[in-house]
Motif scaffolding. Structure first.
Motif, PDB file in Angstrom:
ATOM      1  N   ARG A  32      41.114  36.153  41.652  1.00  0.00           N
ATOM      2  CA  ARG A  32      40.663  37.288  42.457  1.00  0.00           C
ATOM      3  C   ARG A  32      39.477  36.922  43.348  1.00  0.00           C
ATOM      4  O   ARG A  32      39.329  37.458  44.445  1.00  0.00           O
ATOM      5  CB  ARG A  32      40.299  38.464  41.542  1.00  0.00           C
ATOM      6  CG  ARG A  32      41.526  39.202  40.996  1.00  0.00           C
ATOM      7  CD  ARG A  32      41.138  40.385  40.137  1.00  0.00           C
ATOM      8  NE  ARG A  32      40.651  39.976  38.820  1.00  0.00           N
ATOM      9  CZ  ARG A  32      41.446  39.804  37.766  1.00  0.00           C
ATOM     10  NH1 ARG A  32      42.753  39.988  37.871  1.00  0.00           N
ATOM     11  NH2 ARG A  32      40.945  39.443  36.596  1.00  0.00           N
ATOM     12  N   GLN A  73      45.505  39.911  48.578  1.00  0.00           N
ATOM     13  CA  GLN A  73      46.124  39.887  47.257  1.00  0.00           C
ATOM     14  C   GLN A  73      46.753  41.232  46.928  1.00  0.00           C
ATOM     15  O   GLN A  73      46.169  42.285  47.184  1.00  0.00           O
ATOM     16  CB  GLN A  73      45.083  39.499  46.200  1.00  0.00           C
ATOM     17  CG  GLN A  73      44.528  38.098  46.409  1.00  0.00           C
ATOM     18  CD  GLN A  73      43.589  37.659  45.311  1.00  0.00           C
ATOM     19  OE1 GLN A  73      43.387  38.357  44.323  1.00  0.00           O
ATOM     20  NE2 GLN A  73      42.999  36.470  45.458  1.00  0.00           N
ATOM     21  N   ARG A  88      47.862  33.022  51.901  1.00  0.00           N
ATOM     22  CA  ARG A  88      47.616  34.473  51.960  1.00  0.00           C
ATOM     23  C   ARG A  88      46.635  34.921  50.886  1.00  0.00           C
ATOM     24  O   ARG A  88      45.668  35.638  51.182  1.00  0.00           O
ATOM     25  CB  ARG A  88      48.947  35.227  51.807  1.00  0.00           C
ATOM     26  CG  ARG A  88      48.772  36.742  51.678  1.00  0.00           C
ATOM     27  CD  ARG A  88      50.093  37.477  51.634  1.00  0.00           C
ATOM     28  NE  ARG A  88      50.910  37.171  50.478  1.00  0.00           N
ATOM     29  CZ  ARG A  88      50.725  37.719  49.267  1.00  0.00           C
ATOM     30  NH1 ARG A  88      49.719  38.560  49.036  1.00  0.00           N
ATOM     31  NH2 ARG A  88      51.538  37.396  48.262  1.00  0.00           N
ATOM     32  N   THR A  89      46.883  34.481  49.654  1.00  0.00           N
ATOM     33  CA  THR A  89      46.097  35.016  48.530  1.00  0.00           C
ATOM     34  C   THR A  89      44.718  34.368  48.401  1.00  0.00           C
ATOM     35  O   THR A  89      43.727  35.054  48.152  1.00  0.00           O
ATOM     36  CB  THR A  89      46.860  34.830  47.212  1.00  0.00           C
ATOM     37  OG1 THR A  89      47.179  33.437  47.027  1.00  0.00           O
ATOM     38  CG2 THR A  89      48.140  35.651  47.202  1.00  0.00           C
ATOM     39  N   ARG A 124      39.147  34.006  44.590  1.00  0.00           N
ATOM     40  CA  ARG A 124      39.695  32.997  45.505  1.00  0.00           C
ATOM     41  C   ARG A 124      39.068  31.629  45.298  1.00  0.00           C
ATOM     42  O   ARG A 124      38.822  30.879  46.236  1.00  0.00           O
ATOM     43  CB  ARG A 124      39.530  33.464  46.955  1.00  0.00           C
ATOM     44  CG  ARG A 124      40.202  34.800  47.243  1.00  0.00           C
ATOM     45  CD  ARG A 124      39.622  35.479  48.465  1.00  0.00           C
ATOM     46  NE  ARG A 124      39.817  34.680  49.671  1.00  0.00           N
ATOM     47  CZ  ARG A 124      39.168  34.906  50.817  1.00  0.00           C
ATOM     48  NH1 ARG A 124      38.274  35.864  50.884  1.00  0.00           N
ATOM     49  NH2 ARG A 124      39.406  34.155  51.876  1.00  0.00           N
ATOM     50  N   ASP A 154      50.576  39.357  42.305  1.00  0.00           N
ATOM     51  CA  ASP A 154      50.235  38.032  42.844  1.00  0.00           C
ATOM     52  C   ASP A 154      49.667  37.097  41.773  1.00  0.00           C
ATOM     53  O   ASP A 154      49.948  35.897  41.779  1.00  0.00           O
ATOM     54  CB  ASP A 154      49.238  38.163  43.995  1.00  0.00           C
ATOM     55  CG  ASP A 154      49.904  38.538  45.315  1.00  0.00           C
ATOM     56  OD1 ASP A 154      51.148  38.472  45.380  1.00  0.00           O
ATOM     57  OD2 ASP A 154      49.190  38.899  46.264  1.00  0.00           O
TER      58      ASP A 154
END
Length: 333
Positions: free
Chosen positions: A241, A273, A266-267, A243, A277
């Motif tokens: 979360r 997110q 992307r995430t 990253r 995911d």
């Protein structure tokens, strides 16, 4: 299981063996974190120092010195120095990461403010250098000053590498050596230096601390994707979360096809997110064997730590340090 569970684990045995020394370290910490003119300094410091941390780093300094036959009291100053450096970096890290929890409690920057956390961290760094100088050893000063610089360098490198999915394992290792292993290595090395150990023994202690610190961090990164909140002191998936490009993610990205790479971009890259995911990320890491590969690397580093101890004196503390390296990675077996 966490490092702080149950009794008679390596950390607990170390704490019991070094209990008298640790009492002296804790007394010195309380004395040196005082401030006649700025009462906020001991308030902020006590909030973190007395929050129930395991004191692993200062115990490594004490254990290294005692293992090498040291009979003086400078190891107490050095152990307090190591804890002050560690606490200062935590105060700074929580500001940089905008963290709200540390050791199960609200962070200092949340209870006070960012300015207080940064400035008190600076104060602790200054105190740590005062303690180093009191040992009268230029080599000790060199080792700990260098470690402080490496820690700061590692934090800046982590900042620049954050969310960059082209980050390599080499950069990850450099970050880990900065933010975790540098202080482990310095903590053990200065214990040997102050005890006037042989150069071979001093380098062995440094290698032990470096390898232990790397194993320790890789395990923490792995547990984020497979541990419980009670075990790791945070919620499972927090690194995803936030990253963070930890080792299992870097390994999965290296083996990703175009579709998978787009998912990571992307995430992690963009921070977009969505529901499901995290589960998909874990599935991708599993598909490419990233978790198992990272686990094996942690085991290899722990083995290197244990091997480094062979040139040190045959002593109960040597066995405890060896067991500690095995225990750190036992959490992912």
């Amino acid at each position: 299981m966490g490092l702080d569970e149950a009794a008679q684990k390596p950390h607990d045995r170390l704490a019991a063996w070094l209990a008298q020394d640790m009492e002296a370290v804790n007394a010195l910490i309380r004395t040196r974190m005082a401030s006649e003119h700025a009462p906020r300094i001991p308030e902020v410091t006590a909030h973190l120092v007395e929050a129930g941390g395991k004191r692993l780093r200062p115990m490594l300094t004490l254990a290294a010195a005692r293992l090498c036959g040291y009979q003086g009291d400078h190891h107490v100053r050095l152990a307090a120095t190591v804890e002050f450096i560690h606490t200062a970096t935590l105060l700074h890290d929580d500001v940089v990461d905008e963290s709200e929890r540390r050791r199960g409690r609200p962070t200092a920057n949340l209870l006070w403010d960012n300015k207080s956390s940064v400035l008190v961290g600076d104060y602790l760094f200054a105190r740590s250098f005062q303690l180093m100088v009191e040992t009268g050893s230029l080599r000790v000063l060199d080792i700990l000053a260098n470690a402080s610089a490496v820690i700061a360098e590692g934090e800046v490198l982590q900042l620049t590498a954050a969310q960059d999915i082209t980050t390599t394992e080499a950069i990850y290792l450099q970050v880990v050596r900065g933010k975790t292993a540098a202080l482990f290595a310095a903590a053990t090395e200065v214990g040997g230096v102050i005890a006037a150990a042989t150069e071979e023994q001093v380098q062995a202690l440094r290698h032990y601390g470096d390898a232990l610190g790397i194993a320790f961090q890789i395990v923490d990164d792995l547990l984020d994707y497979g541990g419980t909140a009670a075990t790791i002191g945070k919620n499972t998936g927090d690194d995803f979360r936030e990253r963070k490009l930890t080792l299992p993610v870097i390994k999965a990205i290296a083996k990703a096809d175009a579709e998978e790479r787009a998912f990571w971009a992307r995430t992690i890259g963009k921070g977009d997110q969505r529901d499901g995911d995290l589960d998909h990320a874990i599935a991708l890491m599993s598909r490419h064997g990233a978790m198992e590969d990272a686990r094996q690397q942690a085991l290899d580093w722990a083995a290197q730590a244990r091997d480094a101890l062979h040139v040190l004196p045959d002593h109960p503390l040597r066995a405890m340090l060896s067991d500690l390296a095995a225990y750190v990675v036992a959490r992912i077996n």
